[in-house]
Design a protein around this motif. Structure first.
Motif, PDB file in Angstrom:
ATOM      1  N   ARG A  27       2.339   1.719  -3.417  1.00 47.21           N
ATOM      2  CA  ARG A  27       1.320   2.199  -4.354  1.00 47.21           C
ATOM      3  C   ARG A  27       1.080   3.695  -4.169  1.00 47.21           C
ATOM      4  O   ARG A  27       1.029   4.459  -5.136  1.00 47.21           O
ATOM      5  CB  ARG A  27       0.014   1.423  -4.158  1.00 47.21           C
ATOM      6  CG  ARG A  27      -1.053   1.760  -5.194  1.00 47.21           C
ATOM      7  CD  ARG A  27      -2.345   0.964  -5.020  1.00 47.21           C
ATOM      8  NE  ARG A  27      -2.128  -0.462  -4.954  1.00 47.21           N
ATOM      9  CZ  ARG A  27      -2.276  -1.215  -3.845  1.00 47.21           C
ATOM     10  NH1 ARG A  27      -2.644  -0.657  -2.705  1.00 47.21           N
ATOM     11  NH2 ARG A  27      -2.064  -2.511  -3.865  1.00 47.21           N
ATOM     12  N   LYS A  28       0.955   4.119  -2.901  1.00 49.88           N
ATOM     13  CA  LYS A  28       0.741   5.543  -2.627  1.00 49.88           C
ATOM     14  C   LYS A  28       1.931   6.369  -3.095  1.00 49.88           C
ATOM     15  O   LYS A  28       1.766   7.459  -3.639  1.00 49.88           O
ATOM     16  CB  LYS A  28       0.500   5.781  -1.132  1.00 49.88           C
ATOM     17  CG  LYS A  28      -0.871   5.384  -0.672  1.00 49.88           C
ATOM     18  CD  LYS A  28      -1.053   5.695   0.796  1.00 49.88           C
ATOM     19  CE  LYS A  28      -2.429   5.309   1.269  1.00 49.88           C
ATOM     20  NZ  LYS A  28      -2.629   5.620   2.686  1.00 49.88           N
ATOM     21  N   THR A  29       3.128   5.850  -2.871  1.00 46.32           N
ATOM     22  CA  THR A  29       4.332   6.562  -3.291  1.00 46.32           C
ATOM     23  C   THR A  29       4.382   6.695  -4.807  1.00 46.32           C
ATOM     24  O   THR A  29       4.669   7.771  -5.340  1.00 46.32           O
ATOM     25  CB  THR A  29       5.599   5.837  -2.784  1.00 46.32           C
ATOM     26  OG1 THR A  29       5.517   5.715  -1.363  1.00 46.32           O
ATOM     27  CG2 THR A  29       6.856   6.581  -3.176  1.00 46.32           C
ATOM     28  N   TYR A  68      -2.805  14.354   2.279  1.00 46.69           N
ATOM     29  CA  TYR A  68      -1.935  13.792   1.248  1.00 46.69           C
ATOM     30  C   TYR A  68      -2.047  14.528  -0.078  1.00 46.69           C
ATOM     31  O   TYR A  68      -1.182  14.391  -0.938  1.00 46.69           O
ATOM     32  CB  TYR A  68      -2.191  12.296   1.080  1.00 46.69           C
ATOM     33  CG  TYR A  68      -1.575  11.502   2.206  1.00 46.69           C
ATOM     34  CD1 TYR A  68      -0.194  11.434   2.355  1.00 46.69           C
ATOM     35  CD2 TYR A  68      -2.361  10.847   3.145  1.00 46.69           C
ATOM     36  CE1 TYR A  68       0.387  10.732   3.403  1.00 46.69           C
ATOM     37  CE2 TYR A  68      -1.793  10.137   4.189  1.00 46.69           C
ATOM     38  CZ  TYR A  68      -0.422  10.093   4.303  1.00 46.69           C
ATOM     39  OH  TYR A  68       0.157   9.398   5.335  1.00 46.69           O
ATOM     40  N   ARG A  83       0.837  -1.208   0.000  1.00 47.70           N
ATOM     41  CA  ARG A  83       0.000   0.000   0.000  1.00 47.70           C
ATOM     42  C   ARG A  83       0.868   1.254   0.000  1.00 47.70           C
ATOM     43  O   ARG A  83       0.597   2.213  -0.725  1.00 47.70           O
ATOM     44  CB  ARG A  83      -0.938   0.009   1.213  1.00 47.70           C
ATOM     45  CG  ARG A  83      -2.220  -0.768   1.003  1.00 47.70           C
ATOM     46  CD  ARG A  83      -3.225  -0.509   2.117  1.00 47.70           C
ATOM     47  NE  ARG A  83      -2.821  -1.100   3.394  1.00 47.70           N
ATOM     48  CZ  ARG A  83      -2.974  -2.374   3.721  1.00 47.70           C
ATOM     49  NH1 ARG A  83      -3.519  -3.210   2.859  1.00 47.70           N
ATOM     50  NH2 ARG A  83      -2.592  -2.829   4.885  1.00 47.70           N
ATOM     51  N   LYS A 109      -7.123  12.309   3.504  1.00 46.93           N
ATOM     52  CA  LYS A 109      -7.123  12.517   2.045  1.00 46.93           C
ATOM     53  C   LYS A 109      -6.655  13.928   1.715  1.00 46.93           C
ATOM     54  O   LYS A 109      -5.799  14.128   0.850  1.00 46.93           O
ATOM     55  CB  LYS A 109      -8.520  12.278   1.484  1.00 46.93           C
ATOM     56  CG  LYS A 109      -8.609  12.387  -0.018  1.00 46.93           C
ATOM     57  CD  LYS A 109     -10.004  12.034  -0.507  1.00 46.93           C
ATOM     58  CE  LYS A 109     -10.038  11.971  -1.998  1.00 46.93           C
ATOM     59  NZ  LYS A 109     -10.495  13.146  -2.638  1.00 46.93           N
ATOM     60  N   GLU A 150       1.841   6.617  -6.887  1.00 50.99           N
ATOM     61  CA  GLU A 150       0.794   7.553  -7.299  1.00 50.99           C
ATOM     62  C   GLU A 150       1.215   8.995  -7.034  1.00 50.99           C
ATOM     63  O   GLU A 150       0.969   9.889  -7.845  1.00 50.99           O
ATOM     64  CB  GLU A 150      -0.516   7.238  -6.575  1.00 50.99           C
ATOM     65  CG  GLU A 150      -1.159   5.950  -7.056  1.00 50.99           C
ATOM     66  CD  GLU A 150      -2.306   5.493  -6.181  1.00 50.99           C
ATOM     67  OE1 GLU A 150      -2.576   6.119  -5.126  1.00 50.99           O
ATOM     68  OE2 GLU A 150      -2.947   4.480  -6.543  1.00 50.99           O
ATOM     69  N   LYS A 151       1.877   9.221  -5.910  1.00 51.19           N
ATOM     70  CA  LYS A 151       2.342  10.569  -5.575  1.00 51.19           C
ATOM     71  C   LYS A 151       3.383  11.045  -6.588  1.00 51.19           C
ATOM     72  O   LYS A 151       3.312  12.179  -7.078  1.00 51.19           O
ATOM     73  CB  LYS A 151       2.923  10.571  -4.156  1.00 51.19           C
ATOM     74  CG  LYS A 151       3.465  11.894  -3.706  1.00 51.19           C
ATOM     75  CD  LYS A 151       2.369  12.862  -3.403  1.00 51.19           C
ATOM     76  CE  LYS A 151       2.947  14.139  -2.823  1.00 51.19           C
ATOM     77  NZ  LYS A 151       1.975  15.183  -2.711  1.00 51.19           N
TER      78      LYS A 151
END
Length: 165
Positions: free
Chosen positions: A67-69, A133, A64, A130, A71-72
């Motif tokens: 994935r967030k990294t 971020y 997770r 949300k 997407e960022k």
């Protein structure tokens, strides 16, 4: 009067010049061998295999975070990427003590945020996280200062930690 009569040789020697552009690549490609696919780069293939092995060993939480990294990073513009690259380079080139201080500060900030968010209602918490971020770095700093103002230190050492942020 004598008319010029093109011979067989003259007509077919200029044929590709006259009809080549009309017919497209068909005439030109008939003489070429089929294009061979480039051999895959061995180093890149090894990288992909190693990456897949690491992903398979990673915990769901690590996946997770990755994935967030990703997407960022995908959402960053070129200036943000350059800025992040500079900061990472500075961190890499800093002394071990400086790196430890930076990571300690980051961990402390995350602890403060988690404690703050834990006190919110589930829906409100989801929205706050949300929004956090999606913020730019300067907005995050302002948000963190606001959160620290709402949070009351529980001990003198925590009060010093807040001042050192």
């Amino acid at each position: 009067m004598k008319l010029f009569r093109p011979t067989f040789f003259v007509v077919f020697s200029f044929f590709p010049l006259w009809f080549g552009p009309i017919m497209g690549n068909e005439v030109r490609n008939e003489r070429k061998e089929p294009v061979k696919e480039a051999k895959p780069d061995h180093a890149f293939q090894k990288f992909k295999v190693d990456l897949l092995q690491k992903l398979l060993k990673a915990s769901p939480e690590q996946l997770r975070l990755m994935r967030k990294t990703i997407e960022k990073v995908e959402s960053m513009n070129s200036e943000q990427k350059r800025s992040m690259t500079r900061r990472l380079l500075q961190l890499r080139n800093s002394s071990p003590e400086d790196r430890q201080r930076v990571f300690s500060r980051i961990n402390n900030r995350m602890k403060i945020l988690k404690e703050y968010w834990a006190g919110l209602e589930p829906e409100e918490r989801k929205l706050e996280i949300k929004r956090f971020y999606e913020m730019r770095d300067t907005e995050r700093s302002d948000y963190l200062q606001k959160v620290q103002g709402k949070r009351k230190p529980q001990s003198p050492s925590q009060e010093n930690d807040l001042r050192n942020q």
